[in-house]
Design a protein around this motif. Structure first.
Motif, PDB file in Angstrom:
ATOM      1  N   ASP A   1     -78.459  63.144  45.203  1.00 17.46           N
ATOM      2  CA  ASP A   1     -78.796  61.718  45.175  1.00 17.46           C
ATOM      3  C   ASP A   1     -78.057  61.048  46.316  1.00 17.46           C
ATOM      4  OD1 ASP A   1     -80.097  59.503  44.121  1.00 17.46           O
ATOM      5  OD2 ASP A   1     -78.445  58.963  42.801  1.00 17.46           O
TER       6      ASP A   1
ATOM      7  N   SER B   1     -69.399  63.651  42.394  1.00 16.84           N
ATOM      8  CA  SER B   1     -69.675  62.250  42.708  1.00 16.84           C
ATOM      9  C   SER B   1     -68.626  61.791  43.712  1.00 16.84           C
ATOM     10  CB  SER B   1     -69.614  61.383  41.441  1.00 16.84           C
ATOM     11  OG  SER B   1     -69.829  60.021  41.763  1.00 16.84           O
TER      12      SER B   1
ATOM     13  N   GLY C   1     -71.140  51.719  37.424  1.00 17.03           N
ATOM     14  CA  GLY C   1     -72.231  51.885  36.478  1.00 17.03           C
ATOM     15  C   GLY C   1     -73.007  53.166  36.669  1.00 17.03           C
ATOM     16  N   TYR C   2     -73.109  53.633  37.911  1.00 23.14           N
ATOM     17  CA  TYR C   2     -73.914  54.822  38.162  1.00 23.14           C
ATOM     18  C   TYR C   2     -73.254  56.106  37.664  1.00 23.14           C
ATOM     19  CZ  TYR C   2     -70.894  55.256  42.317  1.00 23.14           C
ATOM     20  OH  TYR C   2     -69.832  55.354  43.164  1.00 23.14           O
TER      21      TYR C   2
ATOM     22  N   ALA D   1     -72.177  56.967  34.754  1.00 25.96           N
ATOM     23  CA  ALA D   1     -72.731  57.405  33.474  1.00 25.96           C
ATOM     24  C   ALA D   1     -74.060  58.131  33.667  1.00 25.96           C
ATOM     25  CB  ALA D   1     -72.916  56.211  32.544  1.00 25.96           C
ATOM     26  N   ASP D   2     -74.805  57.797  34.715  1.00 24.55           N
ATOM     27  CA  ASP D   2     -76.079  58.457  34.978  1.00 24.55           C
ATOM     28  C   ASP D   2     -75.903  59.815  35.650  1.00 24.55           C
ATOM     29  OD1 ASP D   2     -77.450  56.232  33.970  1.00 24.55           O
ATOM     30  OD2 ASP D   2     -77.452  55.247  35.936  1.00 24.55           O
ATOM     31  N   ILE D   3     -74.756  60.013  36.268  1.00 19.29           N
ATOM     32  CA  ILE D   3     -74.516  61.234  37.027  1.00 19.29           C
ATOM     33  C   ILE D   3     -73.981  62.355  36.143  1.00 19.29           C
ATOM     34  CG2 ILE D   3     -73.008  62.245  38.793  1.00 19.29           C
ATOM     35  CD1 ILE D   3     -73.104  59.488  40.187  1.00 19.29           C
TER      36      ILE D   3
ATOM     37  N   ARG E   1     -68.079  62.466  27.309  1.00 16.09           N
ATOM     38  CA  ARG E   1     -69.174  63.404  27.575  1.00 16.09           C
ATOM     39  C   ARG E   1     -68.818  64.842  27.181  1.00 16.09           C
ATOM     40  NH1 ARG E   1     -73.203  60.871  30.861  1.00 16.09           N
ATOM     41  NH2 ARG E   1     -73.241  58.781  29.957  1.00 16.09           N
TER      42      ARG E   1
ATOM     43  N   PRO F   1     -73.512  64.774  33.229  1.00 11.20           N
ATOM     44  CA  PRO F   1     -74.249  65.310  32.078  1.00 11.20           C
ATOM     45  C   PRO F   1     -73.310  65.565  30.902  1.00 11.20           C
ATOM     46  CG  PRO F   1     -73.804  67.051  33.645  1.00 11.20           C
ATOM     47  CD  PRO F   1     -73.293  65.779  34.271  1.00 11.20           C
ATOM     48  N   GLN F   2     -73.874  65.836  29.758  1.00 10.26           N
ATOM     49  CA  GLN F   2     -73.071  66.235  28.612  1.00 10.26           C
ATOM     50  C   GLN F   2     -72.412  67.576  28.919  1.00 10.26           C
ATOM     51  OE1 GLN F   2     -72.705  64.173  26.032  1.00 10.26           O
ATOM     52  NE2 GLN F   2     -71.200  65.505  25.027  1.00 10.26           N
TER      53      GLN F   2
END
Length: 210
Positions: A183, A133, A24-25, A27-29, A56, A31-32
């Motif tokens: 992060d 990531s 899930g994380y 998608a938060d990492i 993306r 960017p476009q």
């Protein structure tokens, strides 16, 4: 690095990796992407992360050591490019990728020096303003069914050998490779075979002084 037996090319293993959802994380990492920007999934397995990267706006490249994983990933993300490759010797130009994803891969390398080389390769491949990531199993929690060997190495009941390092050593290798932490790092338990494993994960950027 040679493949360990046929485990990773087994149809049931390939299917399990192809049908799993991305974390899930992720998608938060991510960017476009800018036009033409490249995203690498290093150890892409059956391709679970590739659709998100494509959505993306990235030109997606999936790399995996195992032929059947690559074949299955091609069906999951037909617009992506693929290469059967070793994470410790990536066939990618220096600073080419805006995004690099490497999930659940490096602990499968059977020797610590290969893990160090692989983290260095991730640092070489990512652009100065890019993001990595990274997650891998660590030695923070060791299932009793693992057989300890020398130098952070452990044998699974099926005979495969993994490298499970203390979290602080993984972080040190990342810093040595020229990364800073955006992060994390975080640690959490994950159900695996056998038993539970401790996952180390972080979002990394190059320091700009590589």
């Amino acid at each position: 690095m040679r493949a360990t037996g046929d485990y990773w090319n087994r149809p049931d293993v390939v299917t399990a990796f192809a049908t799993a959802s991305p974390p899930g994380y992720l998608a938060d990492i991510v960017p476009q992407g800018d036009p033409g920007a490249v995203a690498l999934d290093v150890g892409c397995g059956g391709g679970r992360n590739l659709p998100l990267l494509a959505e993306r706006g990235y030109r997606v490249v999936g790399l995996d050591l195992h032929a059947e994983m690559v074949l299955r990933a091609q069906g999951v993300a037909p617009g992506a490019a693929f290469c059967q490759a070793d994470v410790a010797a990536l066939p990618v130009a220096t600073a080419r990728a805006a995004v690099v994803v490497c999930h659940g891969v490096l602990h499968n390398l059977p020797r610590p020096e290969q893990v160090s080389a692989a983290i260095g390769e991730l640092g070489r491949a990512v652009a100065t303003a890019g993001v990595v990531s990274l997650n891998l199993f660590s030695a923070a929690h060791l299932d009793h069914r693992l057989t300890p060997l020398a130098d952070d190495r452990h044998r699974l009941p099926n005979g495969q050998v993994m490298t499970l390092m203390p979290p602080e050593r993984i972080a040190a290798l990342c810093r040595t490779a020229g990364f800073q932490f955006v992060d994390g790092p975080f640690e959490y338990l994950h159900d695996a075979d056998p038993g539970q494993r401790s996952v180390w994960r972080a979002v990394l950027r190059p320091t700009g002084t590589r």
